[in-house]
Design a protein around this motif. Structure first.
Motif, PDB file in Angstrom:
ATOM      1  N   GLU A 118     -12.841  -4.133   0.199  1.00 31.17           N
ATOM      2  CA  GLU A 118     -12.357  -3.947   1.567  1.00 31.17           C
ATOM      3  C   GLU A 118     -10.866  -4.273   1.636  1.00 31.17           C
ATOM      4  OE1 GLU A 118     -14.549  -6.355   4.239  1.00 31.17           O
ATOM      5  OE2 GLU A 118     -16.510  -5.580   3.628  1.00 31.17           O
ATOM      6  N   ASP A 145       2.679   2.451   2.366  1.00 29.21           N
ATOM      7  CA  ASP A 145       2.555   3.183   3.631  1.00 29.21           C
ATOM      8  C   ASP A 145       3.724   2.905   4.572  1.00 29.21           C
ATOM      9  OD1 ASP A 145       2.074   0.559   4.263  1.00 29.21           O
ATOM     10  OD2 ASP A 145       0.067   0.872   5.095  1.00 29.21           O
ATOM     11  N   VAL A 150      -8.374  -2.640   0.439  1.00 26.42           N
ATOM     12  CA  VAL A 150      -7.576  -2.090  -0.661  1.00 26.42           C
ATOM     13  C   VAL A 150      -7.684  -0.561  -0.626  1.00 26.42           C
ATOM     14  CG1 VAL A 150      -7.245  -2.000  -3.156  1.00 26.42           C
ATOM     15  CG2 VAL A 150      -7.935  -4.147  -2.058  1.00 26.42           C
ATOM     16  N   ALA A 151      -6.513   0.097  -0.561  1.00 25.18           N
ATOM     17  CA  ALA A 151      -6.500   1.563  -0.404  1.00 25.18           C
ATOM     18  C   ALA A 151      -6.241   2.301  -1.701  1.00 25.18           C
ATOM     19  CB  ALA A 151      -5.444   1.957   0.635  1.00 25.18           C
ATOM     20  N   THR A 181      -6.985   6.967  -8.528  1.00 21.55           N
ATOM     21  CA  THR A 181      -7.435   6.930  -7.130  1.00 21.55           C
ATOM     22  C   THR A 181      -6.658   7.896  -6.238  1.00 21.55           C
ATOM     23  OG1 THR A 181      -5.949   5.078  -6.597  1.00 21.55           O
ATOM     24  CG2 THR A 181      -8.170   4.521  -7.337  1.00 21.55           C
ATOM     25  N   ARG A 233       0.821  -1.213   0.000  1.00 27.20           N
ATOM     26  CA  ARG A 233       0.000   0.000   0.000  1.00 27.20           C
ATOM     27  C   ARG A 233       0.858   1.267   0.000  1.00 27.20           C
ATOM     28  NH1 ARG A 233      -3.029  -2.749   4.418  1.00 27.20           N
ATOM     29  NH2 ARG A 233      -4.886  -3.702   3.508  1.00 27.20           N
ATOM     30  N   LYS A 280     -15.173   0.717  -1.563  1.00 34.30           N
ATOM     31  CA  LYS A 280     -15.089   2.121  -1.987  1.00 34.30           C
ATOM     32  C   LYS A 280     -15.225   2.240  -3.503  1.00 34.30           C
ATOM     33  CE  LYS A 280     -11.184   1.617  -0.111  1.00 34.30           C
ATOM     34  NZ  LYS A 280     -11.568   0.391   0.622  1.00 34.30           N
ATOM     35  N   ASP A 299     -11.573   5.281   4.809  1.00 28.15           N
ATOM     36  CA  ASP A 299     -11.746   4.046   5.577  1.00 28.15           C
ATOM     37  C   ASP A 299     -11.401   2.847   4.702  1.00 28.15           C
ATOM     38  OD1 ASP A 299     -12.481   1.962   7.172  1.00 28.15           O
ATOM     39  OD2 ASP A 299     -14.496   2.683   7.604  1.00 28.15           O
ATOM     40  N   ILE A 300     -10.228   2.290   4.944  1.00 21.60           N
ATOM     41  CA  ILE A 300      -9.759   1.182   4.111  1.00 21.60           C
ATOM     42  C   ILE A 300     -10.581  -0.082   4.331  1.00 21.60           C
ATOM     43  CG2 ILE A 300      -8.057   0.325   5.773  1.00 21.60           C
ATOM     44  CD1 ILE A 300      -6.229  -0.271   3.405  1.00 21.60           C
ATOM     45  N   GLN A 301     -11.240  -0.207   5.478  1.00 27.90           N
ATOM     46  CA  GLN A 301     -11.977  -1.422   5.792  1.00 27.90           C
ATOM     47  C   GLN A 301     -13.354  -1.483   5.125  1.00 27.90           C
ATOM     48  OE1 GLN A 301     -10.417  -3.848   7.186  1.00 27.90           O
ATOM     49  NE2 GLN A 301      -8.628  -2.519   7.467  1.00 27.90           N
TER      50      GLN A 301
END
Length: 370
Positions: free
Chosen positions: A332, A102, A334-335, A358, A100, A347, A342-344
């Motif tokens: 869910e 991060d 996936v960012a 994105t 991701r 989207k 909210d990654i959970q």
């Protein structure tokens, strides 16, 4: 006279002795014959028993060999020759690993319902096709095979994107894929692991029987199904979606109605893989033709949507006046490159952009509202 009687008696005695001897000899002969006969019978019985035992052992051996043949798994020799008969069956994506960006490196998440189709001479993933020793992902790449620790690996040659495909038979544990392997990955089943150097995206497909597949299909009906979305089927994302900007998406009957797709309040409707934007259409209902940069005359937008696979999500895009209109579906976990959010949750990002589809602030991200 006394002598004569005496001799007669002696004669009778001799005759008696001779007869007794003959009788004894006859009895001995009979006894010997009975012994031979009994011995012969026992030998035949023993031989018959040995034959029966041997036959039983042979049947057991044959049964064991038949069982082994039935339970044969991946045939590495055939796979390297481009014959995928030993892989044919039902496969499901049970885990995904992605970066991701991060700072934490790759992270495992649950499978995203992606599909892999295997025929006798092709392996088809959403992003590439393998046939023989060639992998095609828009360009042809040669594969080299190697075996290690009980599995077979196929590695593509140099290129913009490197591919690695691993074939794991039953009983062979995944090697060097991190310490926290998801419990959804079952070592007792055959697995195919596909890795691409694009964001180090890793998919684990697992062979399943019909019962397991049906159960998981039922369980996934309420989850974002990327494979269906790529075909223009939006059943798995039906409902109302909203973002913090006040824009909405209404998805029903295989249609997506967007109140703002460009970022300037112009919406549209997606039906299947085709876009219609009334505000950018002429009187004939077709996209307005106009002069763009460099004097190039072209329609304001292209109604035909293109499907783009990314690291764990899918984007539908098309051209629009020097930019791209993009609608991205992120399951869910996936960012993408969303800045916050909210990654959970599942989207959707719908925007006109000249950059990453994105790479938007959290306020532009749509979440389910029903």
């Amino acid at each position: 006279m006394k002598w004569v009687k005496k001799g007669w008696v002696v004669g009778i005695g001799l005759v008696s002795v001779l007869m007794l001897g003959a009788c004894n000899q006859g009895k001995t002969s009979t006894s010997s014959s009975e012994t031979v006969s009994t011995s012969t019978t026992k030998t035949k019985q023993s031989s018959s028993l040995e034959e029966s035992t041997t036959s039983s052992n042979m049947e057991q051996t044959s049964s064991s060999e038949s069982s082994e043949v039935t339970e044969m798994s991946m045939d590495f020799a055939q796979i390297q020759q481009g014959d995928y008969s030993s892989l044919q069956g039902s496969w499901e994506e049970v885990a995904v690993s992605l970066n991701r960006h991060d700072g934490t490196g790759n992270t495992w998440i649950e499978g995203q319902n992606e599909q892999i189709e295997i025929s006798q001479n092709q392996i088809v993933d959403g992003n590439m096709t393998i046939s023989g020793s060639v992998l095609h992902d828009g360009e042809n790449k040669n594969l080299s095979f190697r075996q290690a620790d009980g599995y077979l690996a196929a590695d593509s040659d140099d290129g913009a994107i490197i591919w690695n495909v691993y074939f794991y038979p039953r009983g062979v544990a995944l090697a060097d894929w991190g310490e926290e392997i998801p419990e959804t990955i079952d070592t007792s089943k055959e697995r195919i692991v596909i890795r691409t150097s694009n964001n180090n995206y890793i998919q684990v497909f697992q062979k399943s029987d019909g019962a397991v597949s049906n159960l998981q299909t039922t369980a996934s009906q309420n989850q974002m199904n990327l494979s269906e979305i790529k075909t223009g089927d939006y059943t798995s994302v039906e409902g109302s979606w909203t973002n913090a900007q006040g824009a909405t998406l209404e998805i029903a009957n295989q249609r997506i109605i967007l109140t703002d797709l460009t970022g300037y309040g112009e919406g549209g409707t997606i039906t299947g893989l085709r876009l219609d934007m009334p505000d950018s259409n002429g009187a004939d209902g077709q996209p307005i033709v106009e002069e763009g940069q460099g004097g190039i005359v072209s329609p304001r937008y292209n109604p035909e949507l293109r499907v783009v696979d990314d690291a764990g999500f899918v984007t539908l895009n098309t051209t629009y006046t020097g930019a791209l209109l993009c609608v991205s579906f992120l399951p869910e976990g996936v960012a993408g490159d969303i800045q916050g959010g909210d990654i959970q949750q599942e989207k959707i990002v719908a925007i006109g952009t000249q950059n990453n589809a994105t790479a938007v602030p959290a306020d532009y991200v749509y979440y389910r509202s029903n």
